[in-house]
Design a protein around this motif. Structure first.
Motif, PDB file in Angstrom:
ATOM      1  N   ALA A  10       0.831  -1.208   0.000  1.00 53.63           N
ATOM      2  CA  ALA A  10       0.000   0.000   0.000  1.00 53.63           C
ATOM      3  C   ALA A  10       0.863   1.254   0.000  1.00 53.63           C
ATOM      4  O   ALA A  10       0.573   2.217  -0.716  1.00 53.63           O
ATOM      5  N   ASN A  11       1.930   1.245   0.780  1.00 56.78           N
ATOM      6  CA  ASN A  11       2.788   2.412   0.882  1.00 56.78           C
ATOM      7  C   ASN A  11       3.583   2.641  -0.397  1.00 56.78           C
ATOM      8  O   ASN A  11       3.693   3.769  -0.883  1.00 56.78           O
ATOM      9  N   GLY A  14       1.139   3.672  -3.153  1.00 56.65           N
ATOM     10  CA  GLY A  14       0.647   5.020  -2.884  1.00 56.65           C
ATOM     11  C   GLY A  14       1.673   6.117  -3.081  1.00 56.65           C
ATOM     12  O   GLY A  14       1.324   7.303  -3.091  1.00 56.65           O
ATOM     13  N   PRO A  17       1.552   8.782  -7.829  1.00 54.37           N
ATOM     14  CA  PRO A  17       0.185   9.205  -8.157  1.00 54.37           C
ATOM     15  C   PRO A  17      -0.197   8.854  -9.597  1.00 54.37           C
ATOM     16  O   PRO A  17      -0.272   9.720 -10.466  1.00 54.37           O
ATOM     17  N   GLY A  19      -3.028   6.926 -10.432  1.00 52.50           N
ATOM     18  CA  GLY A  19      -4.402   6.451 -10.516  1.00 52.50           C
ATOM     19  C   GLY A  19      -4.639   5.134  -9.811  1.00 52.50           C
ATOM     20  O   GLY A  19      -5.703   4.535  -9.953  1.00 52.50           O
ATOM     21  N   TRP A  20      -3.695   4.676  -8.999  1.00 53.41           N
ATOM     22  CA  TRP A  20      -3.791   3.395  -8.298  1.00 53.41           C
ATOM     23  C   TRP A  20      -5.079   3.271  -7.489  1.00 53.41           C
ATOM     24  O   TRP A  20      -5.609   2.182  -7.314  1.00 53.41           O
ATOM     25  N   TRP A  21      -5.603   4.391  -6.999  1.00 50.15           N
ATOM     26  CA  TRP A  21      -6.784   4.375  -6.128  1.00 50.15           C
ATOM     27  C   TRP A  21      -8.039   3.892  -6.853  1.00 50.15           C
ATOM     28  O   TRP A  21      -8.995   3.467  -6.219  1.00 50.15           O
ATOM     29  N   ARG A  22      -8.015   3.918  -8.172  1.00 44.81           N
ATOM     30  CA  ARG A  22      -9.170   3.421  -8.938  1.00 44.81           C
ATOM     31  C   ARG A  22      -9.194   1.899  -9.016  1.00 44.81           C
ATOM     32  O   ARG A  22     -10.244   1.311  -9.264  1.00 44.81           O
ATOM     33  N   ASP A  23      -8.038   1.263  -8.817  1.00 46.97           N
ATOM     34  CA  ASP A  23      -7.943  -0.192  -8.901  1.00 46.97           C
ATOM     35  C   ASP A  23      -6.788  -0.666  -8.016  1.00 46.97           C
ATOM     36  O   ASP A  23      -5.701  -0.968  -8.505  1.00 46.97           O
ATOM     37  N   ARG A  24      -7.038  -0.707  -6.728  1.00 47.15           N
ATOM     38  CA  ARG A  24      -5.982  -1.073  -5.770  1.00 47.15           C
ATOM     39  C   ARG A  24      -5.454  -2.482  -6.012  1.00 47.15           C
ATOM     40  O   ARG A  24      -4.260  -2.725  -5.934  1.00 47.15           O
ATOM     41  N   ARG A  25      -6.347  -3.408  -6.305  1.00 46.45           N
ATOM     42  CA  ARG A  25      -5.923  -4.786  -6.555  1.00 46.45           C
ATOM     43  C   ARG A  25      -5.039  -4.853  -7.805  1.00 46.45           C
ATOM     44  O   ARG A  25      -3.986  -5.488  -7.813  1.00 46.45           O
ATOM     45  N   ALA A  27      -3.263  -2.476  -9.073  1.00 43.62           N
ATOM     46  CA  ALA A  27      -1.986  -1.820  -8.778  1.00 43.62           C
ATOM     47  C   ALA A  27      -1.064  -2.768  -8.011  1.00 43.62           C
ATOM     48  O   ALA A  27       0.137  -2.833  -8.284  1.00 43.62           O
TER      49      ALA A  27
END
Length: 121
Positions: A10-11, A14, A17, A19-25, A27
């Motif tokens: 996660a770190n 993260g 930047p 766009g990882w937050w749209r598809d965490r899995r 990423a």
């Protein structure tokens, strides 16, 4: 002796930047695949890579060269446990999280930031 490299997915994810937050899995899977392909840049000797995922990234499968650990709760807690369980061997934890850095350092693990696996930006 093989160095245990524990990566705070996660770190590390993260820290870029993209766009990882749209598809965490997705990423986490891309990071896993990059590690399986490229290893840990600059690591000397053999390494065992453990990628710790949490939250929406839980359930990402391991692949040859990268063991994926889905943290049942906090990823930081699982990383701390893994570092403590492996005392007596070389351990490298990849994270920029200050509190996690402090916790794993107490068990004797070395700590580096996300650039260690991502390279310079």
């Amino acid at each position: 002796m093989t160095t245990l490299v524990i990566i705070d997915a996660a770190n590390v994810i993260g820290s870029v930047p993209d766009g990882w937050w749209r598809d965490r899995r997705g990423a986490a899977e891309r990071l896993r695949d990059r590690l399986a392909r490229d290893g840990v840049p600059g690591a000397e000797g053999p390494v065992e890579i453990v990628l710790v995922v949490e939250g929406a990234a839980r359930g990402v499968e391991s692949v040859p060269g990268v063991r994926v650990e889905s943290a049942p709760g906090s990823g930081d807690d699982r990383i701390t446990e893994l570092a403590a369980e492996a005392s007596g061997r070389d351990r490298l934890v990849v994270t920029a999280d200050r509190e996690l850095r402090r916790r794993v350092s107490e068990s004797g693990a070395e700590v580096v930031g996300p650039r260690a696996v991502l390279g310079p930006s």
